[in-house]
Design an enzyme around this catalytic site. Structure first.
Site, PDB file in Angstrom:
ATOM      1  N   TRP A   1     -52.733  82.742  -6.069  1.00  0.00           N
ATOM      2  CA  TRP A   1     -53.729  82.113  -5.186  1.00  0.00           C
ATOM      3  C   TRP A   1     -54.097  83.018  -4.011  1.00  0.00           C
ATOM      4  O   TRP A   1     -55.252  83.076  -3.604  1.00  0.00           O
ATOM      5  CB  TRP A   1     -53.263  80.743  -4.693  1.00  0.00           C
ATOM      6  CG  TRP A   1     -53.286  79.709  -5.785  1.00  0.00           C
ATOM      7  CD1 TRP A   1     -52.232  78.993  -6.265  1.00  0.00           C
ATOM      8  CD2 TRP A   1     -54.427  79.281  -6.557  1.00  0.00           C
ATOM      9  NE1 TRP A   1     -52.638  78.153  -7.276  1.00  0.00           N
ATOM     10  CE2 TRP A   1     -53.974  78.304  -7.478  1.00  0.00           C
ATOM     11  CE3 TRP A   1     -55.777  79.632  -6.570  1.00  0.00           C
ATOM     12  CZ2 TRP A   1     -54.825  77.672  -8.394  1.00  0.00           C
ATOM     13  CZ3 TRP A   1     -56.627  79.011  -7.481  1.00  0.00           C
ATOM     14  CH2 TRP A   1     -56.147  78.044  -8.378  1.00  0.00           C
TER      15      TRP A   1
ATOM     16  N   ASP B   1     -53.449  78.556   3.702  1.00  0.00           N
ATOM     17  CA  ASP B   1     -53.718  77.733   2.527  1.00  0.00           C
ATOM     18  C   ASP B   1     -52.488  76.851   2.337  1.00  0.00           C
ATOM     19  O   ASP B   1     -51.406  77.344   2.019  1.00  0.00           O
ATOM     20  CB  ASP B   1     -53.955  78.638   1.312  1.00  0.00           C
ATOM     21  CG  ASP B   1     -54.234  77.847   0.029  1.00  0.00           C
ATOM     22  OD1 ASP B   1     -54.093  76.604   0.038  1.00  0.00           O
ATOM     23  OD2 ASP B   1     -54.592  78.492  -0.983  1.00  0.00           O
TER      24      ASP B   1
ATOM     25  N   LYS C   1     -53.149  67.632  -4.648  1.00  0.00           N
ATOM     26  CA  LYS C   1     -51.701  67.810  -4.834  1.00  0.00           C
ATOM     27  C   LYS C   1     -50.888  66.820  -4.008  1.00  0.00           C
ATOM     28  O   LYS C   1     -49.956  66.232  -4.522  1.00  0.00           O
ATOM     29  CB  LYS C   1     -51.318  69.247  -4.527  1.00  0.00           C
ATOM     30  CG  LYS C   1     -51.777  70.159  -5.679  1.00  0.00           C
ATOM     31  CD  LYS C   1     -52.162  71.536  -5.291  1.00  0.00           C
ATOM     32  CE  LYS C   1     -52.804  72.210  -6.509  1.00  0.00           C
ATOM     33  NZ  LYS C   1     -53.472  73.452  -6.156  1.00  0.00           N
TER      34      LYS C   1
HETATM   35  C1  LIG Z   1     -54.323  74.482  -6.376  1.00  0.00           C
HETATM   36  C2  LIG Z   1     -54.403  75.554  -5.363  1.00  0.00           C
HETATM   37  C3  LIG Z   1     -55.617  76.196  -5.065  1.00  0.00           C
HETATM   38  C4  LIG Z   1     -56.897  75.888  -5.793  1.00  0.00           C
HETATM   39  O1  LIG Z   1     -57.374  74.665  -5.420  1.00  0.00           O
HETATM   40  P1  LIG Z   1     -58.785  74.098  -5.951  1.00  0.00           P
HETATM   41  O2  LIG Z   1     -58.879  72.845  -5.140  1.00  0.00           O
HETATM   42  O3  LIG Z   1     -58.644  73.867  -7.416  1.00  0.00           O
HETATM   43  O4  LIG Z   1     -59.831  75.079  -5.628  1.00  0.00           O
HETATM   44  C5  LIG Z   1     -55.612  77.153  -4.083  1.00  0.00           C
HETATM   45  N1  LIG Z   1     -54.489  77.473  -3.416  1.00  0.00           N
HETATM   46  C6  LIG Z   1     -53.306  76.893  -3.683  1.00  0.00           C
HETATM   47  C7  LIG Z   1     -52.091  77.285  -2.927  1.00  0.00           C
HETATM   48  C8  LIG Z   1     -53.230  75.911  -4.666  1.00  0.00           C
HETATM   49  O5  LIG Z   1     -52.055  75.329  -4.943  1.00  0.00           O
END
Ligand SMILES: *Cc1c(COP(=O)(O)O)cnc(C)c1O
Length: 367
Positions: free
Chosen positions: A111, A177, A201
């Site tokens: 990511w 993030d 999540k």
């Molecule tokens: C799932 C995830 C993403 C991507 O998220 P989307 O909402 O599908 O764009 C980005 N960064 C992390 C750390 C993630 O777990």
């Protein structure tokens, strides 16, 4: 409360260990089901309610109040409810925070790499390697980034199963993030300039993204309206993901009723400890990450070979344990234990791993 399903003539409790969209509290889904046809006025569903209505404004207000309370977000931070997932933030961040067009990214996996790939379209990216150590966990050297607009970290690495345990003090804005650990462990908001997360999540259904941003970082730039943070500050620019926001508000209430982020973190530590301690003692299963940098929410593991992993995934599925496959980029197995996963789901996973060991490896020795 586990859900139940029929498998092979038996009723079994089902759990989903999906990395995202993840498990949601059964109580919240039942509540939504009950109110789906009549949200505020008889005969009007939340699905058909205007985002400009008074009733929906109450949802937005309550959602923001609850998030501020749960995370301790002060007034000098704005909370934005966007779409496009965490992925859209990979480009909105460099677009909106650029001044000198140099950005630093700590490279902790898939990511973070995707985030820096998008940032490269807007300027120069300095890549910083994390410092990782069994005892101290994961950190980085704060001196390695200079003359940059911000430094970006992926707080919890959903795919690799690692997390930062120490974020050094810095003068430049930190961007985090937090897609897979927001509300799952304490985050000191004031350490960061921006915190963003896809909702699917730990917050609610897919389609919603939250951005928590220090107001002084919001610049008015000539960007397309949706892509500018300034367009979203303290207002709904366009139609947001209304149903996802409605559900998220109920999930945040559910978290508050259960003692907030501290209680969630305590439970997440307990759940992950149940699984890690089994993996550390097992002769057949092993964890792909060791030491203090282990994630509380995402646990990659393996039987040692891809056939064993596939066999375990089938074995688990027959027993109602869903989505235990690893990410397509790393393979193996992975269990995600977000806030809605009860302790019983972690215990059940360990019981099924133990049962698999007995049936697979012990019976082979007898042949
Ligand atoms: C799932 C995830 C993403 C991507 O998220 P989307 O909402 O599908 O764009 C980005 N960064 C992390 C750390 C993630 O777990």
């Amino acid at each position: 409360m586990p859900r139940q399903t029929y498998r092979g003539g038996y009723i079994v409790s089902t759990y989903t260990y999906s990395a995202g969209p993840g498990m949601l509290p059964k109580e919240v889904m039942q509540e939504i089901q009950q109110h789906l046809l009549t949200f505020e006025y008889e005969g009007v569903s939340i699905l058909e309610t205007s985002h400009r209505s008074e009733a929906f404004q109450h949802v937005v207000d309550s959602l923001e109040v609850r998030l501020r309370r749960l995370m301790g977000i002060p007034r000098h931070y704005a909370v934005l409810w966007l779409q496009g997932g965490a992925t859209l933030q990979f480009s909105m961040i460099p677009m909106n925070l650029s001044r000198c067009n140099r950005f630093a990214y700590v490279d902790t996996g898939v990511w973070s790499k995707k985030a820096m790939e998008d940032a490269r379209r807007f300027g120069e990216v300095e890549v910083i390697q994390p410092i990782s150590d069994e005892a101290d966990g994961m950190s980085f050297d704060s001196r390695s980034a200079q003359d940059v607009d911000y430094l970006h970290v992926t707080l919890n690495n959903t795919i690799e199963g690692t997390r930062f345990t120490n974020i050094p003090e810095m003068d430049i804005p930190l961007v985090a993030d937090a897609s897979s650990n927001i509300l799952a462990e304490k985050i000191d908001v004031e350490r960061f300039g921006v915190i963003y997360a896809g909702a699917q999540k730990n917050i609610g259904p897919a389609g919603l993204t939250v951005v928590i941003i220090r107001r002084d970082l919001i610049q008015s730039l000539s960007l397309p309206s949706y892509l500018s943070y300034a367009s979203h500050e303290d207002k709904l620019l366009n139609t947001p993901a209304t149903f996802s926001m409605f559900t998220a508000e109920r999930v945040l209430k559910w978290i508050e009723d259960r003692g907030g982020v501290e209680a969630m973190e305590r439970l997440n530590r307990k759940k992950s400890e149940v699984v890690y301690s089994f993996l550390d003692r097992s002769n057949h299963f092993s964890s792909l990450v060791s030491g203090n940098r282990r994630s509380l929410t995402n646990i990659p593991f393996t039987t040692g070979d891809s056939e064993g992993d596939a066999a375990f995934q089938r074995f688990a599925l027959e027993r109602g344990l869903v989505e235990l496959g690893g990410h397509r980029s790393v393979g193996g197995l992975r269990a995600s234990l977000y806030n809605s996963m009860p302790l019983a789901g972690a215990v059940r996973l360990v019981d099924v791993m133990r049962e698999f060991e007995e049936e697979t490896y012990v019976s082979h020795q007898n042949i």
